[in-house]
Design a protein around this motif. Structure first.
Motif, PDB file in Angstrom:
ATOM      1  N   GLU A  99       9.289  -1.323   6.470  1.00 26.10           N
ATOM      2  CA  GLU A  99      10.279  -2.372   6.307  1.00 26.10           C
ATOM      3  C   GLU A  99       9.854  -3.530   5.409  1.00 26.10           C
ATOM      4  O   GLU A  99      10.684  -4.147   4.769  1.00 26.10           O
ATOM      5  CB  GLU A  99      10.650  -2.934   7.685  1.00 26.10           C
ATOM      6  CG  GLU A  99      11.215  -1.883   8.612  1.00 26.10           C
ATOM      7  CD  GLU A  99      11.291  -2.366  10.045  1.00 26.10           C
ATOM      8  OE1 GLU A  99      11.002  -3.546  10.305  1.00 26.10           O
ATOM      9  OE2 GLU A  99      11.652  -1.563  10.906  1.00 26.10           O
ATOM     10  N   CYS A 100       8.574  -3.866   5.382  1.00 21.69           N
ATOM     11  CA  CYS A 100       8.200  -5.078   4.653  1.00 21.69           C
ATOM     12  C   CYS A 100       6.756  -5.024   4.155  1.00 21.69           C
ATOM     13  O   CYS A 100       5.988  -4.143   4.513  1.00 21.69           O
ATOM     14  CB  CYS A 100       8.395  -6.315   5.531  1.00 21.69           C
ATOM     15  SG  CYS A 100       7.327  -6.349   6.966  1.00 21.69           S
ATOM     16  N   LEU A 101       6.430  -6.009   3.331  1.00 26.23           N
ATOM     17  CA  LEU A 101       5.090  -6.172   2.775  1.00 26.23           C
ATOM     18  C   LEU A 101       4.660  -7.614   3.029  1.00 26.23           C
ATOM     19  O   LEU A 101       5.388  -8.553   2.700  1.00 26.23           O
ATOM     20  CB  LEU A 101       5.090  -5.890   1.273  1.00 26.23           C
ATOM     21  CG  LEU A 101       3.796  -6.185   0.522  1.00 26.23           C
ATOM     22  CD1 LEU A 101       2.699  -5.213   0.926  1.00 26.23           C
ATOM     23  CD2 LEU A 101       4.029  -6.122  -0.968  1.00 26.23           C
ATOM     24  N   GLU A 102       3.516  -7.787   3.660  1.00 24.70           N
ATOM     25  CA  GLU A 102       2.965  -9.118   3.943  1.00 24.70           C
ATOM     26  C   GLU A 102       1.593  -9.216   3.297  1.00 24.70           C
ATOM     27  O   GLU A 102       0.806  -8.273   3.344  1.00 24.70           O
ATOM     28  CB  GLU A 102       2.826  -9.365   5.443  1.00 24.70           C
ATOM     29  CG  GLU A 102       4.121  -9.427   6.197  1.00 24.70           C
ATOM     30  CD  GLU A 102       4.905 -10.685   5.901  1.00 24.70           C
ATOM     31  OE1 GLU A 102       4.297 -11.723   5.573  1.00 24.70           O
ATOM     32  OE2 GLU A 102       6.142 -10.620   5.989  1.00 24.70           O
ATOM     33  N   LYS A 150       1.539  -3.191   4.585  1.00 26.18           N
ATOM     34  CA  LYS A 150       2.838  -2.622   4.226  1.00 26.18           C
ATOM     35  C   LYS A 150       3.250  -1.596   5.273  1.00 26.18           C
ATOM     36  O   LYS A 150       2.475  -0.709   5.633  1.00 26.18           O
ATOM     37  CB  LYS A 150       2.750  -1.955   2.849  1.00 26.18           C
ATOM     38  CG  LYS A 150       4.046  -1.369   2.368  1.00 26.18           C
ATOM     39  CD  LYS A 150       3.883  -0.720   1.013  1.00 26.18           C
ATOM     40  CE  LYS A 150       5.181  -0.091   0.561  1.00 26.18           C
ATOM     41  NZ  LYS A 150       5.022   0.630  -0.703  1.00 26.18           N
TER      42      LYS A 150
END
Length: 106
Positions: free
Chosen positions: A86-89, A83
């Motif tokens: 900007e985003c969560l992968e 995390k």
């Protein structure tokens, strides 16, 4: 500047190594020059990561395996999430290799 050879096992490092090997095998490149290219790649990757990467990432997951050998930590995580701002992968399995950058100055 001393460097680690860790980045040679990255995707771009493996492609570079394969390409240099092909060029040496075909006679298009001297083996000593190929080694110099790899050493420069190590230096460039180290410098780029030190000076150009500013983002921070939080990593969470289930620790499957860890080891510490020759001042190198290796962690294998399962169901890991990365995390940043900007985003969560999420990935099923990831291997993280960490070295002490202070060793480069010795």
């Amino acid at each position: 500047m001393a460097t680690f050879e860790l980045y040679r096992r990255s995707t771009i490092g493996m492609c570079l190594t394969e390409t240099l090997d092909e060029m040496v095998q075909s006679g298009a490149l001297n083996p000593n020059l190929a080694i110099q290219v790899l050493v420069q790649f190590d230096k460039s990757m180290t410098e780029a990561l030190e000076t150009q990467v500013k983002s921070k990432v939080t990593i969470k997951g289930h620790l499957h395996t860890y080891r510490f050998c020759d001042n190198v930590w290796t962690f294998i995580l399962q169901d890991a999430s990365f995390k940043n701002e900007e985003c969560l992968e999420t990935v099923g399995r990831v291997k993280i290799v960490a070295c002490d950058s202070k060793l480069l100055t010795q």
